[in-house]
Design an enzyme around this catalytic site. Sequence first.
Site, short mmCIF file in Angstrom:
data_model
loop_
_atom_site.label_atom_id
_atom_site.label_comp_id
_atom_site.label_asym_id
_atom_site.label_seq_id
_atom_site.Cartn_x
_atom_site.Cartn_y
_atom_site.Cartn_z
N HIS A 245 0.81 -1.22 0.00
CA HIS A 245 0.00 0.00 0.00
C HIS A 245 0.84 1.28 0.00
CE1 HIS A 245 -3.41 -2.63 0.94
NE2 HIS A 245 -2.75 -3.08 2.00
O1 RIB Z 1 -5.03 -0.11 4.67
C1 RIB Z 1 -3.64 -0.04 4.49
C2 RIB Z 1 -3.04 1.05 5.31
O2 RIB Z 1 -3.29 0.79 6.70
C3 RIB Z 1 -1.51 1.13 5.19
O3 RIB Z 1 -1.10 2.45 5.39
C4 RIB Z 1 -1.02 0.27 6.31
O4 RIB Z 1 0.27 0.66 6.77
C5 RIB Z 1 -2.04 0.58 7.36
O5 RIB Z 1 -1.66 1.79 8.01
#
Ligand code: RIB
Length: 315
Positions: A245
């Site tokens: 992500h």
């Molecule tokens: O949903 C993914 C996000 O939530 C990313 O930033 C991961 O690090 C968590 O913070």
Amino acid sequence: MSTSRNRIILDCDPGRDDALAIAMALASSAEIDLAGITAVAGNVPLEVTYRNARFLRELCGFPDLPVHAGAARPLVRELETATRHHGESGLEGVEVEMPARPIESHRAVGYLAETLEASGDQEITLVAIGPLTNIALLAVERPELMAKIREIVVMGGASTAGGNVTPAAEFNVWADPHAAAVVFECGRPLIVHGLDVTHQVLAAPRHAERLAGTGGEVARRLAPLLHPAAGSRGDRFGPDRSPIHDPCTIAWLIRPDLFATESVAVAVESEGTHTLGETVVDWWGVTGRAPNARWVTEADGEAVLALLTDRIAKL
Ligand code: RIB
Ligand code: CA
């Protein structure tokens, strides 16, 4: 194609994918001038995200990079972490050492404000890859400084992809929906990397093996972060595939041509029983609300992962 140099402050909750984003940013000095890091509670409690940010700056060879701790809990909700996914250390799979440098400051919002005050207009980009509590506090406490921000690049939200914490909500927005609502209404240009796009950046074991095999010590130590976490939900994306992500925001700053975006009006649900934390995207303009975000819709996932590997290998 690369863009002009971006001076950024990275607000994060390291966090396995946050760590990859931090390393990628530090390894990309031609495109990114990382002014500093602010830590927020999210994946794990603040004392752990703050410790991890300080550990990562030392691991990557930048012991003097400013790192400041911010909010230890969301604006309204109680803190709910994602320790199941990131481990108690927040960096499951990585050997974490206590940072050598002593704790500096718990004044992330002050650091954000001072940096903006000292900067020229539209010089600073905020990159927010955790719950948006620190950024919302800046907007509430120092609204006059928001106009100085060039843009806010967010990892958060979900529309066509569905949520990863509830059917409707992605973790960062769900963890602090009230903060997300403040930021999405703050009036600054938003680039939003939600699950719609991060689910197109799927790491497989071969990506971790390639990163580990590049020869760099940082790459070797962070390569396990490309493997699915122990607590991840089965193989929704295929055997041993996991979405990466947070690094999407850094890849965007380096190679925006790897992504596609659409300008849309996005609202954040901060009350719903079943939809708390939903990012409601008005794809067809039925609300008549002016667009407040560029929603990232597509990514060349393999190219993003190759960029991540090539950059972190340099550390
Ligand atoms: O949903 C993914 C996000 O939530 C990313 O930033 C991961 O690090 C968590 O913070
Ligand atoms: Ca994060």
